[in-house]
Write a protein that holds these residues in place. Sequence first.
Motif, mmCIF file in Angstrom:
data_model
loop_
_atom_site.group_PDB
_atom_site.id
_atom_site.type_symbol
_atom_site.label_atom_id
_atom_site.label_comp_id
_atom_site.label_asym_id
_atom_site.label_seq_id
_atom_site.Cartn_x
_atom_site.Cartn_y
_atom_site.Cartn_z
ATOM 1 N N GLU A 63 9.532 6.342 4.550
ATOM 2 C CA GLU A 63 9.674 7.471 4.376
ATOM 3 C C GLU A 63 11.016 6.406 4.037
ATOM 4 O O GLU A 63 11.946 7.287 2.954
ATOM 5 N N PHE A 64 11.467 5.961 4.371
ATOM 6 C CA PHE A 64 12.985 5.201 3.917
ATOM 7 C C PHE A 64 13.061 4.510 2.913
ATOM 8 O O PHE A 64 14.716 5.526 2.011
ATOM 9 N N VAL A 65 12.106 3.626 2.638
ATOM 10 C CA VAL A 65 12.273 3.917 1.116
ATOM 11 C C VAL A 65 12.698 4.924 0.033
ATOM 12 O O VAL A 65 12.550 4.633 -1.251
ATOM 13 N N LEU A 66 11.237 5.687 0.056
ATOM 14 C CA LEU A 66 11.040 7.062 -0.447
ATOM 15 C C LEU A 66 12.715 7.587 -0.457
ATOM 16 O O LEU A 66 12.881 8.174 -1.993
ATOM 17 N N ASN A 67 13.621 8.010 0.197
ATOM 18 C CA ASN A 67 14.635 8.753 0.754
ATOM 19 C C ASN A 67 15.610 8.336 0.045
ATOM 20 O O ASN A 67 16.287 8.868 -1.237
ATOM 21 N N CYS A 68 15.456 6.715 -0.315
ATOM 22 C CA CYS A 68 16.562 5.800 -1.273
ATOM 23 C C CYS A 68 15.733 5.684 -2.386
ATOM 24 O O CYS A 68 17.258 5.952 -3.079
ATOM 25 N N LEU A 69 15.189 6.122 -2.983
ATOM 26 C CA LEU A 69 14.629 5.598 -4.394
ATOM 27 C C LEU A 69 15.194 7.207 -4.894
ATOM 28 O O LEU A 69 14.910 7.265 -5.634
ATOM 29 N N ASP A 70 14.440 8.025 -3.941
ATOM 30 C CA ASP A 70 15.384 9.473 -4.013
ATOM 31 C C ASP A 70 16.916 9.145 -4.647
ATOM 32 O O ASP A 70 17.284 10.094 -5.033
ATOM 33 N N GLU A 71 17.479 8.483 -4.347
ATOM 34 C CA GLU A 71 19.132 8.729 -4.599
ATOM 35 C C GLU A 71 19.563 7.706 -6.593
ATOM 36 O O GLU A 71 20.342 8.164 -5.840
ATOM 37 N N PRO B 151 17.472 -6.468 6.499
ATOM 38 C CA PRO B 151 16.225 -5.938 5.227
ATOM 39 C C PRO B 151 15.398 -5.554 5.215
ATOM 40 O O PRO B 151 15.119 -4.554 4.681
ATOM 41 N N ARG B 152 15.276 -5.313 6.032
ATOM 42 C CA ARG B 152 14.210 -3.650 6.487
ATOM 43 C C ARG B 152 14.872 -2.680 6.825
ATOM 44 O O ARG B 152 13.907 -1.947 6.076
ATOM 45 N N GLY B 153 16.250 -2.220 7.138
ATOM 46 C CA GLY B 153 16.548 -1.094 6.733
ATOM 47 C C GLY B 153 17.120 0.015 7.266
ATOM 48 O O GLY B 153 17.308 0.779 7.229
ATOM 49 N N VAL B 154 15.593 -0.225 8.260
ATOM 50 C CA VAL B 154 15.432 1.193 9.215
ATOM 51 C C VAL B 154 15.378 -0.162 10.622
ATOM 52 O O VAL B 154 14.751 -0.491 11.201
ATOM 53 N N ASP B 155 15.353 1.445 11.713
ATOM 54 C CA ASP B 155 15.243 1.294 12.663
ATOM 55 C C ASP B 155 14.131 1.332 12.944
ATOM 56 O O ASP B 155 12.932 1.182 12.329
ATOM 57 N N GLU B 156 13.238 0.589 13.944
ATOM 58 C CA GLU B 156 12.413 0.774 14.737
ATOM 59 C C GLU B 156 11.246 2.434 14.555
ATOM 60 O O GLU B 156 9.916 2.602 14.326
ATOM 61 N N SER B 157 12.033 3.294 14.867
ATOM 62 C CA SER B 157 11.573 4.652 14.557
ATOM 63 C C SER B 157 11.190 5.067 13.394
ATOM 64 O O SER B 157 10.711 5.958 13.387
ATOM 65 N N GLU B 158 12.009 4.807 12.565
ATOM 66 C CA GLU B 158 11.537 5.557 11.260
ATOM 67 C C GLU B 158 10.587 4.125 10.227
ATOM 68 O O GLU B 158 10.691 2.721 10.747
ATOM 69 N N ARG B 159 9.896 5.290 9.967
ATOM 70 C CA ARG B 159 9.033 4.767 9.122
ATOM 71 C C ARG B 159 9.428 4.014 7.437
ATOM 72 O O ARG B 159 10.495 4.558 6.721
ATOM 73 N N VAL B 160 9.071 3.385 7.737
ATOM 74 C CA VAL B 160 9.556 2.056 6.297
ATOM 75 C C VAL B 160 9.560 3.068 4.806
ATOM 76 O O VAL B 160 9.713 3.059 3.661
ATOM 77 N N GLY C 138 0.674 -1.273 0.111
ATOM 78 C CA GLY C 138 -0.132 -0.372 0.088
ATOM 79 C C GLY C 138 0.982 1.322 0.276
ATOM 80 O O GLY C 138 0.204 2.240 0.247
ATOM 81 N N VAL C 139 2.200 0.843 -1.433
ATOM 82 C CA VAL C 139 3.054 2.200 -0.417
ATOM 83 C C VAL C 139 2.686 2.726 -2.047
ATOM 84 O O VAL C 139 4.307 2.742 -2.724
ATOM 85 N N LEU C 140 2.152 3.614 -2.063
ATOM 86 C CA LEU C 140 1.739 3.610 -4.154
ATOM 87 C C LEU C 140 2.587 5.070 -4.605
ATOM 88 O O LEU C 140 2.564 4.433 -5.631
ATOM 89 N N ALA C 141 3.106 5.809 -3.327
ATOM 90 C CA ALA C 141 3.925 6.571 -4.188
ATOM 91 C C ALA C 141 5.190 5.940 -4.383
ATOM 92 O O ALA C 141 6.127 6.677 -5.360
ATOM 93 N N ALA C 142 5.902 5.337 -3.842
ATOM 94 C CA ALA C 142 7.330 4.277 -3.774
ATOM 95 C C ALA C 142 6.928 3.163 -5.184
ATOM 96 O O ALA C 142 7.292 2.730 -5.853
ATOM 97 N N ALA C 143 5.607 2.827 -5.505
ATOM 98 C CA ALA C 143 5.533 2.276 -6.636
ATOM 99 C C ALA C 143 6.025 2.637 -8.095
ATOM 100 O O ALA C 143 6.266 2.015 -8.404
ATOM 101 N N GLU C 144 4.711 3.806 -6.886
ATOM 102 C CA GLU C 144 5.356 4.876 -8.650
ATOM 103 C C GLU C 144 6.925 5.589 -9.170
ATOM 104 O O GLU C 144 6.615 5.545 -10.278
ATOM 105 N N ARG C 145 6.520 5.409 -8.072
ATOM 106 C CA ARG C 145 8.539 6.111 -7.911
ATOM 107 C C ARG C 145 8.864 5.364 -9.196
ATOM 108 O O ARG C 145 10.490 5.267 -10.315
#
Length: 129
Positions: free
Chosen positions: A116-124, A105-114, A42-49
């Motif tokens: 947000e992490f994914v979109l930041n990676c995709l921006d790179e 595999p998760r790539g984030v600590d428990e305080s970061e939302r997946v 359900g992370v459609l912004a990441a799917a679109e990116r």
Amino acid sequence: MIDQEQALSAYVQLALVSHEKGQRPARDRFLLLAGAAACRAGVLAAAERCRQLIVASSPGHQLVEYDSFPDAMRSADFRLLMDRWEKKCPYELAEHLLLQLGRTPRGVDESERVDEFVLNCLDEIEPGG
């Protein structure tokens, strides 16, 4: 049952590593897998990116035929493509590859939302690559 957010994170990290190494075909395959996991999570912004990056890199890709990644996922033809790549690189293999690279595999600590992490990676990842 696979946690789709975790699969999304894993595939995006592998896409980023492939991008950093200049391995465009591998990057695009991992983006394809990430896009499917993003739809399921359900992370459609990441799917679109993911879709945008793939189409920019490969204008003849099957994804060009669809207005969005979710539209592609509803197509029987596109599902055949996804089934093939999901068999070649199931989440368990992606997890193994990341662990070999010293990443989680998760790539984030428990305080970061997946998402947000994914979109930041995709921006790179630069389009076209």
